[in-house]
Design a protein around this motif. Sequence first.
Motif, mmCIF file in Angstrom:
data_model
loop_
_atom_site.group_PDB
_atom_site.id
_atom_site.type_symbol
_atom_site.label_atom_id
_atom_site.label_comp_id
_atom_site.label_asym_id
_atom_site.label_seq_id
_atom_site.Cartn_x
_atom_site.Cartn_y
_atom_site.Cartn_z
ATOM 1 N N GLY B 186 0.777 -1.240 0.000
ATOM 2 C CA GLY B 186 0.000 0.000 0.000
ATOM 3 C C GLY B 186 0.798 1.272 0.000
ATOM 4 O O GLY B 186 0.262 2.353 0.172
ATOM 5 N N SER B 187 2.104 1.178 -0.224
ATOM 6 C CA SER B 187 2.919 2.377 -0.170
ATOM 7 C C SER B 187 4.201 2.137 -0.954
ATOM 8 O O SER B 187 4.673 1.014 -1.067
ATOM 9 N N VAL B 398 -6.769 -4.848 -5.239
ATOM 10 C CA VAL B 398 -7.761 -4.491 -4.224
ATOM 11 C C VAL B 398 -8.582 -5.709 -3.793
ATOM 12 O O VAL B 398 -8.948 -5.853 -2.635
ATOM 13 N N PHE B 399 -8.842 -6.618 -4.743
ATOM 14 C CA PHE B 399 -9.687 -7.778 -4.441
ATOM 15 C C PHE B 399 -8.929 -8.942 -3.809
ATOM 16 O O PHE B 399 -9.543 -9.925 -3.418
ATOM 17 N N GLN B 413 -0.614 0.313 4.539
ATOM 18 C CA GLN B 413 -1.834 1.091 4.476
ATOM 19 C C GLN B 413 -2.947 0.186 3.966
ATOM 20 O O GLN B 413 -2.708 -0.646 3.097
ATOM 21 N N SER B 414 -4.138 0.378 4.481
ATOM 22 C CA SER B 414 -5.270 -0.412 3.995
ATOM 23 C C SER B 414 -5.445 -0.182 2.497
ATOM 24 O O SER B 414 -5.099 0.860 1.963
ATOM 25 N N LYS B 415 -5.987 -1.213 1.816
ATOM 26 C CA LYS B 415 -6.087 -1.100 0.366
ATOM 27 C C LYS B 415 -7.233 -0.215 -0.091
ATOM 28 O O LYS B 415 -7.320 0.151 -1.253
ATOM 29 N N HIS B 416 -8.213 0.044 0.766
ATOM 30 C CA HIS B 416 -9.349 0.852 0.317
ATOM 31 C C HIS B 416 -9.958 1.583 1.489
ATOM 32 O O HIS B 416 -9.470 1.493 2.605
#
Lengths: 416, 416
Positions: B186-187, B398-399, B413-416
């Motif tokens: 996520g980063s 994301v899935f 970091q969270s994906k969404h």
Amino acid sequence: MSASRFRLPAFLVDFFWKFPHVFFLLKWLLISGIVGVLVGSASAFFLVSLDWVTNWRESHVWIIAFLPVAGFCVGCLYYYFGKTVEAGNNLLLDNIHRPSGIIPFRMAPLVLFGTLVTHLFGGSAGREGTALQIGGSTADQLTKLLGLRPRDRKFLLIAGIAAGFGSVFGTPMAGAVFGLEVFLVGSLRYNALIPAFAASIFADLTTKAWQVGHTHYQIPIVPELTLPFVLYAAGAGAVFGLCSIVFGELTHEIGAYLKRILAFAPLRPLVGGAVVALAVWALGTTKYIGLGIPTILESFQTHLPPYDFLIKILLTAITLGASFKGGEVTPLFFIGATLGNALSYVLPLPVGLLAGMGFVAVFAGATNTPLACTIMALELFGVACGPYVAIACIIAYVFSGHRGIYGSQRIGQSKH
Amino acid sequence: MSASRFRLPAFLVDFFWKFPHVFFLLKWLLISGIVGVLVGSASAFFLVSLDWVTNWRESHVWIIAFLPVAGFCVGCLYYYFGKTVEAGNNLLLDNIHRPSGIIPFRMAPLVLFGTLVTHLFGGSAGREGTALQIGGSTADQLTKLLGLRPRDRKFLLIAGIAAGFGSVFGTPMAGAVFGLEVFLVGSLRYNALIPAFAASIFADLTTKAWQVGHTHYQIPIVPELTLPFVLYAAGAGAVFGLCSIVFGELTHEIGAYLKRILAFAPLRPLVGGAVVALAVWALGTTKYIGLGIPTILESFQTHLPPYDFLIKILLTAITLGASFKGGEVTPLFFIGATLGNALSYVLPLPVGLLAGMGFVAVFAGATNTPLACTIMALELFGVACGPYVAIACIIAYVFSGHRGIYGSQRIGQSKH
């Protein structure tokens, strides 16, 4: 999750609670679709009118004599009606960091009109600043309409910036990555990937659906990469990075100087416009004003005078330092491409390749967006130049220091 | 800055204190150059021997009957001599997060030998795990030699991973971005840009200098992007993401199950190898074992049986769950390309395009590296497929949930 606010059927609410990423995806495909259609249409209108204005100026060059007056009028317009949106791109970036009031929609028509005036009367400026501001302020109107929360608003602004950039240059992937990397130096966050890519791709589709095309650039020869070529590319990257510092500092200094000596803001473009108009008259050519696309195209093909980039730096710094509307990026393309062209006098790399490297690398240094610029080069010039361009962009980024052309960019992480 | 440790002349020390980014650039060009030459040469040797081993197996298929015994022997080798390096890729990622002792160099020859055995005797596995481990452990030997500090060591490991990935697939830009984005979900951090890109480019140059080529893939037709096609691509991306979860969970479950029932580690590949060998005998084909390059190439051209990807998932999960050495990525390419091929029975997109999208997107979902995978597609298939591939990779990312195939990846970091 805010599914319930839209009063979805109960079974859908249950489903979305269980699979929040499906909700996230559908929600942002929809919102980004709206942003894309709006911003893409605005970009199409902007590009067509910019083209018309540029052609009109080139066949009626006497109009450049009125650049000071035109600048004064736009200055007055912003002075009396545009105080809240004058900060432009920096206002957008500030709002991504620290959300405050909705960005007034008037930003879009004001900057559109201001930019067209700049180009009609012969200032040296770009268009992406305009595209970002149209995109950002248009997107932000949805915040109230859809009742979005602060984090969603941040995503919306990123989507608007991505859509503006992607559609005005016809480079959807670079637009998306630009939107993700521009607000924080040294870091790229992934949670807005879908909003950025979807908005940029939808906006580009929309602009193309309006039958508006983009300039095609071509690097004629890309030699096989070898060790010496890596080192030449690295050297060129360092020069491009230093060039972006010079451009940024000069624009900043001229702006600060004019602010010091002219308290009444609209006088600044009056004076700046007079200097630019006189310079055009003295040089006897219009190749250094406006977007300068013909010269950029030439720089990929033949040797140009090695001082071209210096004149462009000067005229653009005066135009933008005097608060004419437009943007820095297309001039940065011009400066980079002609600087690359000039470097071909000393570096044994093909002139077109150096022009292409400079095209994106000076921009990468000035905006601190090395990945977006590398991807832009892939989209514009094809994959073969990839490693050359990546080297140039990354080294320009490291050599350009911690201050770019956007004052509101924050430093997420030191560059080295 | 550690310039003084090398006792540079005083004027150079002064210069470097004043311009630390010049020092940073020169230092990392040099270190990455060494990493690149070492890792690129190792990759060249690895690719050539892998090719030889694969050809030998295909003309002597009876050898597959000995897969269980071969697995047992390699298992014993690791049990008695390789306990410290058994964690493989996860050991590398752990050391980027929490630097501990230098990674033993024996990791490189052990994983090289283990992988060649897997492929000679017909396991279903990849090669990038091997490349990353050769790259990472080779690079890490320089830590002591050059007296590097913890932050520099982190950069060195990233450079080693980038070099391994870039040179084994012939995709230097994707290798660099993979090295930067793999360890933190996520980063993406920019301070290691130069080490990653330089090492990856130098390694690729070295492998090519050894006259070792890479497979060329081609997507025959890429239609103009339209709104329905965007939605089809998004749907395909969701399926690719779910597929990467299935693969990851199945490998994990099989591994956990074998661990539970077989306390003595070398027995696990004995049993797993027996199952795979029996399956090959029952299926009567070797297309599902090894790297599976011929089937991957076919999937870009013609319709294949829609269950191909399922068999490959099963055989790879058993092979890797039973601790055979190799990697997940080439099987993921196979699984993704054949799944994309199967999707062409229901989605009106060209079969080659769907194969190409699956090729990178299942991998993007499993490793949480959507940007590296998108760039890899540009390098392998050309720019035209860009937006399709970007959509598929990002949505697969994301899935695919927050657990990938590398247990030591951290969630930035969270994906969404």
